[in-house]
Scaffold this active site. Structure first.
Site, short mmCIF file in Angstrom:
data_model
loop_
_atom_site.label_atom_id
_atom_site.label_comp_id
_atom_site.label_asym_id
_atom_site.label_seq_id
_atom_site.Cartn_x
_atom_site.Cartn_y
_atom_site.Cartn_z
N LYS A 213 0.86 -1.27 -0.02
CA LYS A 213 0.05 -0.05 -0.04
C LYS A 213 0.59 1.10 0.03
O LYS A 213 0.65 2.07 -0.82
CB LYS A 213 -0.87 -0.07 1.24
CG LYS A 213 -1.89 -1.12 1.17
CD LYS A 213 -2.77 -1.20 2.27
CE LYS A 213 -2.13 -1.52 3.79
NZ LYS A 213 -1.39 -2.71 3.76
N THR A 214 1.92 1.28 0.86
CA THR A 214 2.86 2.29 1.18
C THR A 214 3.56 2.53 -0.32
O THR A 214 3.52 3.71 -0.87
CB THR A 214 3.78 2.22 2.17
OG1 THR A 214 3.00 1.95 3.24
CG2 THR A 214 4.60 3.43 2.50
N ASP B 159 -1.18 6.58 6.40
CA ASP B 159 -1.19 5.14 6.62
C ASP B 159 -1.96 4.74 8.06
O ASP B 159 -2.18 5.61 8.97
CB ASP B 159 0.40 4.70 6.98
CG ASP B 159 0.50 3.15 6.74
OD1 ASP B 159 -0.48 2.74 6.42
OD2 ASP B 159 1.45 2.89 7.07
#
Ligand code: ADP
Length: 334
Positions: free
Chosen positions: A63-64, A108
């Site tokens: 995701k990051t 996040d």
């Protein structure tokens, strides 16, 4: 160049070197990448900010990395933070206020924002403004601050914990899936090339089979095998080196480590196979519920060793077989 948040994970520097920068280097998640490619091209063509994006899925799936890829592809700066690092509404206001046109704010663990802090995002995401209460008592009034168009990218392991209004404000919602062994093989080949590590294809296959469909796990194992080959072997990351290391680490052919097996054994031995509530199970294992739910369980569920039911966690027949404890089998006692 995108900015990055402070390191909170073991081996982060290592991971940053290995992070793909472009769509073309990002392995797997084909449907998600295809859709995001279109959205990015459209935003670039119109000179507009990309629509807000919510990425969800278990930890370590990229995701990051994908947020940073989007920033590179859009050629805009990315400001990164995380839910627990934004405790007050004032912190969120400051983050939003620092954004310039079309820039990205990456948050996040967005599900860990306090409700009042998340509420600051609502008008910012929808109409590009902030409503701030100033003054006290009779003199209290709302101050409106206009913001430039920007893109919020939220990442979460628990999309179910997001409030409805927050989730609804993300036009682009994408779930990242576990990777196939072949895709993990490509992640490993690429990482070995970046690290100039002599990884043999058979060793890549053994690592991929045990990496829980997760690039972060694969890259960690690659590093461990490289250390092992350097210290105990001939510096070549071959099959015997990989197998020996997994034997030492007690990681089995399905990628389950002693801790995963303890989870399954505990359900079987302490709770007669389940159902057992997650908090109860976590307490028995001496771990916190969040880690059990967000980090350990997803892969066990994905592989069919464990099931979530309305009444709690249940070990499956497949889970029992994996432990060599099929239903009806009696334990041999000398
Ligand atoms: P998450 O944010 O979902 O927890 P990360 O983006 O931090 O996961 O990814 C963990 C590591 O896995 C990164 O170091 C990155 O190098 C690698 N990685 C993740 N996704 C991919 C991918 N699609 N292709 C190649 N490497 C990846």
């Amino acid at each position: 160049m995108p900015s990055r948040k402070g390191s909170r994970r073991e081996g982060d520097a290592f991971h940053q070197d290995l992070r793909p920068r472009r769509f073309r280097d990002y392995v797997g998640q084909t449907a998600v990448i295809e859709q995001l490619c279109i959205s990015v091209s459209a935003a670039r063509h119109r000179g507009e900010a990309l629509d807000h994006v919510l990425l969800h899925g278990p930890p370590g799936l990229g995701k990051t990395t994908l947020a940073a890829v989007l920033a590179h592809e859009l050629e805009v700066p990315i400001h990164t933070s995380a839910g627990p690092l934004i405790p007050r509404t004032g912190d969120m206001v400051a983050l939003l206020n620092a954004l310039e046109a079309n820039e990205i704010l990456f948050i996040d663990e967005i599900h860990r924002l306090a409700p009042a802090v998340a509420e600051v995002l609502y008008p910012a995401m929808e109409d590009h403004h902030l409503d701030i209460m100033v003054g006290e008592k009779l003199g209290a009034h709302t101050l409106r601050i206009e913001l430039p168009p920007f893109t919020l990218i939220g990442a979460t392991t628990r999309a179910d914990l997001l409030t409805g209004p927050l989730r609804d404000r993300f036009p682009l919602v994408h779930q990242l899936e576990f990777y196939s062994p072949a895709e993990i093989g490509r992640v490993l080949t690429r990482a070995a090339r970046v690290l100039a590590a002599p990884l043999k294809p058979e060793a890549a296959g053994e690592i991929a089979a045990r990496s829980r469909g997760t690039p972060r796990v694969a890259n960690n194992y690659l590093r461990r095998v490289r250390d092992f080959a350097d210290v105990r072997g001939r510096g070549v990351l071959d099959r015997p080196a990989a197998l020996k290391l997994f034997e030492i680490m007690d990681v089995d052919g399905e990628g389950l480590d002693p801790f995963d097996r303890r989870i399954l054994e505990s359900i079987l031995d302490n709770f007669s196979g389940g159902p057992v509530g997650v908090a109860n199970l976590a307490a028995t294992l001496g771990m916190d519920t969040r880690t059990l739910e967000e980090v350990q369980e997803p892969y066990l569920i994905y592989r069919g060793f464990l099931r979530r039911t309305a009444k709690g966690r249940v070990i499956t027949d497949r889970g029992r077989r994996h432990l060599g404890r099929e239903r009806g089998a009696t334990l041999f006692e000398p």
